[in-house]
Design an enzyme around this catalytic site. Structure first.
Site, mmCIF file in Angstrom:
data_model
loop_
_atom_site.group_PDB
_atom_site.id
_atom_site.type_symbol
_atom_site.label_atom_id
_atom_site.label_comp_id
_atom_site.label_asym_id
_atom_site.label_seq_id
_atom_site.Cartn_x
_atom_site.Cartn_y
_atom_site.Cartn_z
ATOM 1 N N LEU A 113 -6.413 3.168 -9.878
ATOM 2 C CA LEU A 113 -5.825 4.009 -10.914
ATOM 3 C C LEU A 113 -4.593 3.405 -11.584
ATOM 4 O O LEU A 113 -3.896 4.073 -12.338
ATOM 5 C CB LEU A 113 -5.502 5.398 -10.338
ATOM 6 C CG LEU A 113 -6.728 6.139 -9.788
ATOM 7 C CD1 LEU A 113 -6.312 7.473 -9.186
ATOM 8 C CD2 LEU A 113 -7.795 6.328 -10.850
ATOM 9 N N CYS A 114 -4.332 2.116 -11.332
ATOM 10 C CA CYS A 114 -3.218 1.433 -11.983
ATOM 11 C C CYS A 114 -3.589 1.060 -13.412
ATOM 12 O O CYS A 114 -4.718 0.651 -13.681
ATOM 13 C CB CYS A 114 -2.853 0.150 -11.240
ATOM 14 S SG CYS A 114 -1.827 0.433 -9.813
ATOM 15 N N ASP A 142 -3.730 -16.753 5.529
ATOM 16 C CA ASP A 142 -4.984 -17.492 5.354
ATOM 17 C C ASP A 142 -4.796 -18.987 5.591
ATOM 18 O O ASP A 142 -5.608 -19.620 6.259
ATOM 19 C CB ASP A 142 -5.539 -17.248 3.952
ATOM 20 C CG ASP A 142 -6.839 -17.991 3.714
ATOM 21 O OD1 ASP A 142 -7.770 -17.856 4.546
ATOM 22 O OD2 ASP A 142 -6.931 -18.729 2.706
ATOM 23 N N MET A 170 3.805 -1.094 -8.320
ATOM 24 C CA MET A 170 2.548 -1.503 -7.673
ATOM 25 C C MET A 170 2.320 -3.004 -7.826
ATOM 26 O O MET A 170 1.822 -3.664 -6.907
ATOM 27 C CB MET A 170 1.364 -0.723 -8.242
ATOM 28 C CG MET A 170 1.423 0.769 -7.937
ATOM 29 S SD MET A 170 1.627 1.140 -6.185
ATOM 30 C CE MET A 170 0.146 0.445 -5.510
#
Length: 164
Positions: free
Chosen positions: A75-76, A133, A118
């Site tokens: 929803l950004c 990673d 965000m």
């Protein structure tokens, strides 16, 4: 307490309407850390990791994460970012009882109708995940934690700073 803005009156998810909001300068600062074994941090610091410049690659990944936040968080709003800075701090306090760690801090800015919190939080997570990673072959026990917003500026709610 404020209401959750991503739900309509029926409780269904929605993208918030920002169409009538004015453009303002927006900024967000977020941070997080990845804790690891001393040998792992040493490899990162010396630049002799088999996969290359861990922090350099993580910096680029963090910037990319900020730019792609709207693709990852449903929803950004997609935003035209004007600035993304991704910085790292090495915490090498072996012997003091603290675990060695890398702190990632990301600052994101834009001029727009919605904030960039965000994007800053996503950038921190992606940068730290990239370190994980790249180093997991030598240290699967790394821990990503303390991801949080430190500051935000702009918009209707104004300036907010996390209490120390």
């Amino acid at each position: 307490m404020s209401t959750l803005t991503h739900f309509n009156r029926a409780g269904e998810a929605r993208m918030v309407d920002i169409g009538t909001k004015p453009d303002t300068e927006r900024l967000a600062l977020a941070e997080g850390r990845i804790r690891m074994q001393p040998q792992t941090l040493h490899q990162i610091q010396q630049g002799d990791h088999a996969k290359g410049d861990v922090l350099g690659i993580a910096r680029i990944a963090g910037i990319m994460g900020a730019k792609r936040t709207a693709d990852l968080v449903p929803l950004c709003h997609p935003l035209a970012l004007t600035k993304v800075d991704c910085d790292f701090e090495i915490i090498d306090e072996t012997g003091s009882g603290s675990e060695p760690a890398v702190i990632c801090r990301v600052t994101v800015a834009t001029s727009g109708r919605t904030g960039v919190e965000m994007e800053a939080l996503c950038a921190v997570q992606i940068a730290l995940l990239t370190i994980y990673d790249m180093c997991k072959a030598v240290d699967r026990g790394m821990i990503i934690d303390a991801v949080r917003l430190l500051e935000k500026r702009g918009g209707r709610s104004g300036h907010w700073v996390r209490d120390a």
